[in-house]
Design a protein around this motif. Structure first.
Motif, PDB file in Angstrom:
ATOM      1  N   GLU A   1       7.291  -1.774   1.597  1.00  0.00           N
ATOM      2  CA  GLU A   1       7.640  -2.202   0.235  1.00  0.00           C
ATOM      3  C   GLU A   1       9.155  -2.185   0.041  1.00  0.00           C
ATOM      4  OE1 GLU A   1       6.926  -0.955  -4.442  1.00  0.00           O
ATOM      5  OE2 GLU A   1       5.773   0.079  -2.884  1.00  0.00           O
TER       6      GLU A   1
ATOM      7  N   THR B   1       5.965  -7.113   1.401  1.00  0.00           N
ATOM      8  CA  THR B   1       4.964  -6.802   0.380  1.00  0.00           C
ATOM      9  C   THR B   1       3.541  -6.868   0.905  1.00  0.00           C
ATOM     10  OG1 THR B   1       6.480  -7.700  -1.263  1.00  0.00           O
ATOM     11  CG2 THR B   1       4.214  -7.373  -1.952  1.00  0.00           C
TER      12      THR B   1
ATOM     13  N   TYR C   1      -1.491   0.138   1.305  1.00  0.00           N
ATOM     14  CA  TYR C   1      -1.889   0.833   0.077  1.00  0.00           C
ATOM     15  C   TYR C   1      -3.408   0.793  -0.101  1.00  0.00           C
ATOM     16  CZ  TYR C   1       2.873   1.475  -1.747  1.00  0.00           C
ATOM     17  OH  TYR C   1       4.167   1.884  -1.938  1.00  0.00           O
TER      18      TYR C   1
ATOM     19  N   GLN D   1      -0.066   1.814  -8.941  1.00  0.00           N
ATOM     20  CA  GLN D   1       1.231   1.363  -8.433  1.00  0.00           C
ATOM     21  C   GLN D   1       1.074   0.095  -7.601  1.00  0.00           C
ATOM     22  OE1 GLN D   1       3.215   4.237  -5.924  1.00  0.00           O
ATOM     23  NE2 GLN D   1       4.589   2.708  -5.090  1.00  0.00           N
ATOM     24  N   SER D   2       0.090   0.076  -6.727  1.00  0.00           N
ATOM     25  CA  SER D   2      -0.070  -1.076  -5.845  1.00  0.00           C
ATOM     26  C   SER D   2      -0.634  -2.287  -6.583  1.00  0.00           C
ATOM     27  CB  SER D   2      -0.919  -0.711  -4.628  1.00  0.00           C
ATOM     28  OG  SER D   2      -2.147  -0.159  -5.025  1.00  0.00           O
TER      29      SER D   2
ATOM     30  N   ALA E   1       3.407   1.863   4.115  1.00  0.00           N
ATOM     31  CA  ALA E   1       3.419   1.069   2.875  1.00  0.00           C
ATOM     32  C   ALA E   1       4.723   1.234   2.119  1.00  0.00           C
ATOM     33  CB  ALA E   1       2.241   1.467   1.997  1.00  0.00           C
ATOM     34  N   THR E   2       5.179   2.459   2.012  1.00  0.00           N
ATOM     35  CA  THR E   2       6.415   2.740   1.270  1.00  0.00           C
ATOM     36  C   THR E   2       7.617   2.081   1.939  1.00  0.00           C
ATOM     37  OG1 THR E   2       5.480   4.842   0.533  1.00  0.00           O
ATOM     38  CG2 THR E   2       7.850   4.586   0.335  1.00  0.00           C
TER      39      THR E   2
ATOM     40  N   HIS F   1       4.246  -9.563  -7.447  1.00  0.00           N
ATOM     41  CA  HIS F   1       4.465 -10.539  -6.373  1.00  0.00           C
ATOM     42  C   HIS F   1       3.437 -11.669  -6.407  1.00  0.00           C
ATOM     43  CE1 HIS F   1       7.813  -8.602  -4.377  1.00  0.00           C
ATOM     44  NE2 HIS F   1       7.268  -7.468  -4.788  1.00  0.00           N
TER      45      HIS F   1
ATOM     46  N   ALA G   1       2.745  -3.843   2.860  1.00  0.00           N
ATOM     47  CA  ALA G   1       2.667  -2.708   1.933  1.00  0.00           C
ATOM     48  C   ALA G   1       1.326  -2.699   1.204  1.00  0.00           C
ATOM     49  CB  ALA G   1       3.817  -2.755   0.936  1.00  0.00           C
ATOM     50  N   LEU G   2       0.916  -3.849   0.698  1.00  0.00           N
ATOM     51  CA  LEU G   2      -0.344  -3.912  -0.058  1.00  0.00           C
ATOM     52  C   LEU G   2      -1.544  -3.585   0.833  1.00  0.00           C
ATOM     53  CD1 LEU G   2       0.400  -7.043  -2.271  1.00  0.00           C
ATOM     54  CD2 LEU G   2       0.277  -4.655  -3.016  1.00  0.00           C
TER      55      LEU G   2
ATOM     56  N   LEU H   1       2.320  -3.817  -8.135  1.00  0.00           N
ATOM     57  CA  LEU H   1       3.107  -4.489  -7.101  1.00  0.00           C
ATOM     58  C   LEU H   1       2.493  -5.858  -6.774  1.00  0.00           C
ATOM     59  CD1 LEU H   1       5.428  -4.385  -4.989  1.00  0.00           C
ATOM     60  CD2 LEU H   1       3.760  -3.327  -3.426  1.00  0.00           C
TER      61      LEU H   1
END
Length: 140
Positions: free
Chosen positions: A22, A27, A34, A49-50, A18-19, A57, A30-31, A53
């Motif tokens: 991102e 994205t 997460y 944090q997610s 994920a990191t 987006h 990553a999501l 994010l």
């Protein structure tokens, strides 16, 4: 709730993916990762944090899922409840009700102030759902 060692080690790889995703602008990947991390660890900080994010987006589906997890794993965080409320109100008053109720339980005055601030973010439909949810809550 602190994750167990097994949960933490199981979450390490998806957190790393994920990191990196991102950071490279992937994205959606990553999501998705997460969400896996949050479900494994119940980590409210990762959920926050997610969620932010997803909002950044404009990913409505991920925002709904992640804000629900943030609110679930950080039940005394007014911001978590308000963010989940705003995102869910766009869908329906009933989906927003649990978050409105919890926000008012946490701190009625701050919840009211937060709602005034976010009203400008809601569509006309979302505002109508907020009115409906508030009336339902008042009648309980």
């Amino acid at each position: 709730m602190m994750p167990t060692a097994a949960r933490a080690s199981d979450a390490l790889y998806p957190l790393l993916v994920a990191t990196i995703a991102e950071g490279r602008g992937f994205t959606q990947i990553a999501l998705e990762q997460y969400i896996n991390v949050i479900r494994l660890t119940k980590n409210a900080a990762v959920a926050e944090q997610s969620t932010l994010l997803a909002i950044q987006h404009q990913d409505q589906k991920a925002g709904l899922a992640l804000s629900s997890l943030w609110a679930l794993y950080d039940p005394n965080n007014l911001d978590a409840q308000v963010v989940a409320l705003v995102l869910h109100l766009e869908a329906s008053a009933d989906q927003g009700m649990p978050y409105l109720s919890r926000a008012v339980e946490i701190n009625p005055k701050q919840a009211t102030e937060s709602l005034y601030e976010v009203c400008s973010l809601l569509s006309d439909n979302g505002l109508q759902h907020l009115r409906t949810a508030a009336l339902k809550l008042a009648s309980l």
